[in-house]
Design an enzyme around this catalytic site. Sequence first.
Site, mmCIF file in Angstrom:
data_model
loop_
_atom_site.group_PDB
_atom_site.id
_atom_site.type_symbol
_atom_site.label_atom_id
_atom_site.label_comp_id
_atom_site.label_asym_id
_atom_site.label_seq_id
_atom_site.Cartn_x
_atom_site.Cartn_y
_atom_site.Cartn_z
ATOM 1 N N ASN A 1 0.803 -1.220 0.000
ATOM 2 C CA ASN A 1 0.000 0.000 0.000
ATOM 3 C C ASN A 1 0.839 1.274 0.000
ATOM 4 O OD1 ASN A 1 -2.625 1.589 0.724
ATOM 5 N ND2 ASN A 1 -1.207 2.083 2.401
ATOM 6 N N TYR B 1 3.652 9.283 -11.210
ATOM 7 C CA TYR B 1 2.670 8.545 -10.421
ATOM 8 C C TYR B 1 1.889 7.563 -11.296
ATOM 9 C CZ TYR B 1 -1.151 7.772 -7.078
ATOM 10 O OH TYR B 1 -2.072 7.207 -6.221
ATOM 11 N N VAL C 1 -9.603 9.267 -2.990
ATOM 12 C CA VAL C 1 -9.760 8.763 -1.627
ATOM 13 C C VAL C 1 -9.400 9.888 -0.658
ATOM 14 C CG1 VAL C 1 -9.196 6.907 -0.016
ATOM 15 C CG2 VAL C 1 -8.921 6.540 -2.479
ATOM 16 N N THR D 1 -7.507 10.830 1.972
ATOM 17 C CA THR D 1 -6.347 10.456 2.785
ATOM 18 C C THR D 1 -5.352 11.614 2.808
ATOM 19 O OG1 THR D 1 -5.027 9.562 0.956
ATOM 20 C CG2 THR D 1 -6.602 8.069 2.002
ATOM 21 N N THR E 1 -10.383 19.764 -6.798
ATOM 22 C CA THR E 1 -11.086 18.642 -6.175
ATOM 23 C C THR E 1 -10.700 17.314 -6.801
ATOM 24 O OG1 THR E 1 -12.937 19.027 -7.693
ATOM 25 C CG2 THR E 1 -13.073 20.041 -5.507
#
Length: 335
Positions: free
Chosen positions: A101, A166, A199, A201, A210
């Site tokens: 993760n 990414y 998500v 986080t 956003t």
Amino acid sequence: MTDTTSTRETAPSRLTDRIALITGGSRGQGAAHAFRLASEGATVYIGDVLDTDGARTAEDLRSKGLDVTYVHLDVTDPADWETTRAMLEQKFGRLDILVNNAGIVHVTDIVDEILEAWNRLLSVNLTGAFLGLKTMIPLLKSGTRSAVVNTSSIFGPSGAVGYAAYAASKAGLLGLTRTAALELAPDGIRVNALVPGGVSTPLNANEPGTGVVPETPMLRRADPAELAAAVAYLVSDDASFVTGPSWSSTAGSGRADRDSETTGGGQATKEPSTGVCTATPASTDPCRGGAESKERRKEACRYPSASVVGNRAGENLRVDITAGSDECDVPIANV
């Protein structure tokens, strides 16, 4: 620390007596995974480089009666992986669940990307998962119906402006997942990829605007507990025949791979056991070249492992995109 609890009910104890290791487990999504897996009966180790946060998360979860321990683990460091492997081998002689993760992100256009930053991101997001698999395979082989989940992203299959490093790392994880699933299937080890959309986080706290929310039909980010529920399923016996595919959790966003979709009069389906897309046109031959054909191939077979099945001159035709075939006169780079 991100709240790891949720008002959502957890499933019965499907993971009793299982030993789990979760990287990037100090906060956010990883901490939610730890809470969910431990709530279902697993003995959970969370690894991270955020030692203070990790120790606090483990202490918080233990105060709730859950079996969670923090270990320092830099996923880019083979020595750290070996130390963790040795500890698990000494204590249990096996590992049943590995959740890769750990991840980092930065936003930079390709032209402005710095090689050092590019290498650093890939070393955490992609090489870290590779090292985890490579190091833990012997313990997973000794495990109980062992399962691995690699955390990819909606940007893996789709890409996104400013997210070259990414997206590349998350796309790489999809390839690593499929390959590992094939290699480890004979040992009874299942390997799947979780493909989340937005998500809530700390990792994306500073994301511009956003993020992907405007493209998400449910118009919100996922709660980490919602993704943790998917991971708990994937590592449980309820998913005993699921290995290899990417498991999208995107609230309907069109960026991610879909299990099936209809395009241009034909049907494109993604076989769950192999992740292979097969496009069968109803009336339009996808292999006649031209702009329309190119667009149909893009629409019908957007999967990393894909093939187009059609008919030309009365002969059956199968074009394997991943093999680099150019039978359709459509450059592979354009598909």
